[in-house]
Design a protein around this motif. Structure first.
Motif, PDB file in Angstrom:
ATOM      1  N   PHE A 396      63.517  60.173  50.966  1.00 40.53           N
ATOM      2  CA  PHE A 396      63.717  60.734  50.238  1.00 40.53           C
ATOM      3  C   PHE A 396      63.297  61.221  49.105  1.00 40.53           C
ATOM      4  N   LEU A 423      71.012  65.711  51.394  1.00 42.30           N
ATOM      5  CA  LEU A 423      70.782  65.299  49.787  1.00 42.30           C
ATOM      6  C   LEU A 423      71.835  66.855  49.123  1.00 42.30           C
ATOM      7  N   GLN A 424      71.445  67.656  50.274  1.00 45.17           N
ATOM      8  CA  GLN A 424      72.547  69.385  48.923  1.00 45.17           C
ATOM      9  C   GLN A 424      73.716  69.184  48.460  1.00 45.17           C
ATOM     10  N   HIS A 426      74.860  66.603  46.998  1.00 45.66           N
ATOM     11  CA  HIS A 426      74.315  66.288  45.206  1.00 45.66           C
ATOM     12  C   HIS A 426      73.910  66.591  44.344  1.00 45.66           C
ATOM     13  N   ILE A 445      66.539  62.606  42.829  1.00 42.78           N
ATOM     14  CA  ILE A 445      66.710  62.159  44.397  1.00 42.78           C
ATOM     15  C   ILE A 445      66.897  60.723  43.521  1.00 42.78           C
ATOM     16  N   PHE A 448      70.655  60.678  43.073  1.00 42.50           N
ATOM     17  CA  PHE A 448      71.426  60.974  43.837  1.00 42.50           C
ATOM     18  C   PHE A 448      71.210  59.327  44.784  1.00 42.50           C
TER      19      PHE A 448
END
Length: 472
Positions: A396, A423-424, A426, A445, A448
């Motif tokens: 990531f 990831l979107q 989050h 990140i 996340f």
């Protein structure tokens, strides 16, 4: 560095500021207390019902991914710390009320002080990444690898320190004042009193890594605020009128943070040992000897009563030890209240307690270090945790600098597109975007990844390696 307060206040006025019900991130003045449910009770409720607190249910306390029933997670640990913290806060306030010329500030009761510490204790581990302290070390090691050196040159000195000396304490402050409930608009909007008690290290990485006084060496690498939340730290310190530290250019702790630290120490020093017995890492005799020392009785009596199981006997001894510790710690708090207000107290409250208490706590910590933290089964699990988090960061974190490349119309690979899709949600929840600010992207990140619990992190790391994630 001066230890003078922002404005000269007498002791009662200073305590009144430290118990402020003003909510960080809100311009509204705290309402007049008109019910039994105070602003501090609302802090506690906001924490209990937060997503980040629920995630502690499957985050490591000491033993990662254990299937053993009854072994503590960060959630059960935090609940127990909050109970001890409430007792410490209430008892310390009752004793402080007797010491102060005018008693506690108007409108503040011992019960209020108890729930301030209780709420702060509930949140004290809320920023921990998966796998506990092993997770912190994994994140630091990943960023310190030579492959990342070129990329980190794009960060300021303080931003690099934030990442390479990554701290769950600072992540917790970020969650509370930025991420949860109202992203970038005050977060949970907790009271300044609760946030002050929560802040064990009210300074930034740039302060902790350049100590002026080696007396603070034990905390030299710890810090409680990323530079991204520097404004909120200043707002909090101004509201509470925190003293300046004598060890560095940050702030001294809020006095109640010492009670939070003591509650945490009491729980992990005693209860981690109980877990060690139940996992056959320690013997009953080893732990009973320490508990009797903390109770103040001869260790010759550390035999298992015939009518009790090991679990029952340890629970009874632990309760007696905790009772004595609460009394002793609150006596030390009140005896050193002037130094606490001035920000000049050295060491923890245990350093100002009876020698038998100091020695008992130190013995408990030493036994845990020798036989629990270095036990082969724990070492193997920590190595697994390290590999797990490194795999997530490998996957990531390139998106952090892809944020820059994407603005230059660089194409993304199929894998990067799919990772961005994961990831979107989050990003949407936090109402944030990847931008051309590398530091901003790295923190997003990390939000996340560190927000996952142990099992989520393990499963996703397995899947990223081409295996279906399985529960441990």
């Amino acid at each position: 560095m001066s230890t003078q307060l922002h404005n000269p206040l007498n002791a009662n006025e200073h305590w009144a500021r430290l118990f402020s019900a003003q909510r960080l991130g809100s311009d509204k003045l705290p309402p007049t207390q008109n019910s039994a449910r105070s602003a501090f009770h609302k802090d506690y409720d906001r924490l209990v019902f937060s997503h980040s607190f629920r995630q502690l249910n499957q985050k490591t306390q000491v033993h990662p991914l254990t299937n053993q029933l009854g072994i503590h997670t960060r959630l059960t640990h935090s609940l127990e710390v909050s109970c001890i913290g409430r007792s410490l806060g209430m008892m310390a306030a009752e004793k402080l009320h007797e010491k102060l010329d005018n008693g506690l500030p108007d409108g503040v009761t011992p019960a209020d002080v108890g729930v301030i510490v209780q709420a702060a204790c509930l949140a004290h581990d809320i920023g921990n990444p998966p796998f506990g302290h092993a997770g912190e070390y994994a994140i630091r090691d990943w960023f310190l690898h030579s492959e990342r050196e070129r990329l980190l040159q794009h960060l300021s000195v303080e931003e690099r320190l934030d990442i390479t000396t990554y701290e769950g304490n600072a992540q917790g402050f970020r969650l509370l004042v930025n991420n949860e409930h109202h992203p970038d608009k005050g977060g949970m909007r907790l009271t300044c009193a609760t946030l002050g008690a929560f802040m064990k290290y009210p300074w930034r990485a740039i302060h902790s890594n350049a100590p002026q006084n080696k007396e603070s060496q034990s905390n030299a690498q710890k810090f409680g605020c990323f530079s991204s939340e520097a404004v909120q730290l200043e707002q909090l310190a101004n509201c509470l009128q925190l003293a300046r530290s004598t060890q560095h250019s940050g702030y001294a702790r809020h006095p109640l943070a010492y009670l939070l630290e003591a509650a945490d120490d009491i729980c992990y020093a005693l209860i981690d040992l109980e877990d060690g017995v139940h996992l056959n890492m320690l013997s009953y005799d080893e732990v009973a000897a320490i508990l009797y020392k903390l109770i103040g009785e001869s260790s010759d009596a550390n035999y298992l009563p015939s009518h009790m199981s090991v679990r029952q006997s340890l629970a009874a001894l632990r309760a007696r030890a905790m009772m004595r510790l609460v009394n002793t710690v609150t006596d030390a708090f009140v005896a050193n209240s002037d130094a606490l207000l001035a920000g000049t107290l050295t060491g923890s409250l245990f350093a100002h307690c009876d020698a038998t208490v100091q020695n008992g706590i130190n013995d408990a910590k030493q036994l845990a270090r020798e036989k629990i933290f270095n036990h082969p089964s724990k070492v193997r699990m920590e190595l697994m945790a390290n590999q797990c988090l490194h795999r997530l960061l490998d996957a990531f974190m390139p998106l952090a600098w892809m944020g820059i490349a994407q603005l230059q119309s660089a194409p993304m690979s199929f894998e990067q597109q799919r990772l961005l899709r994961l990831l979107q949600p989050h990003l949407d929840e936090q109402q944030r975007l990847l931008t051309d600010n590398l530091y901003h992207n790295i923190l997003i990140i990390l939000d996340f990844i560190t927000g996952m619990n142990d099992h989520e992190a393990y499963r996703l790391a397995q899947e990223l390696q081409g295996h279906w994630g399985t529960m441990v």
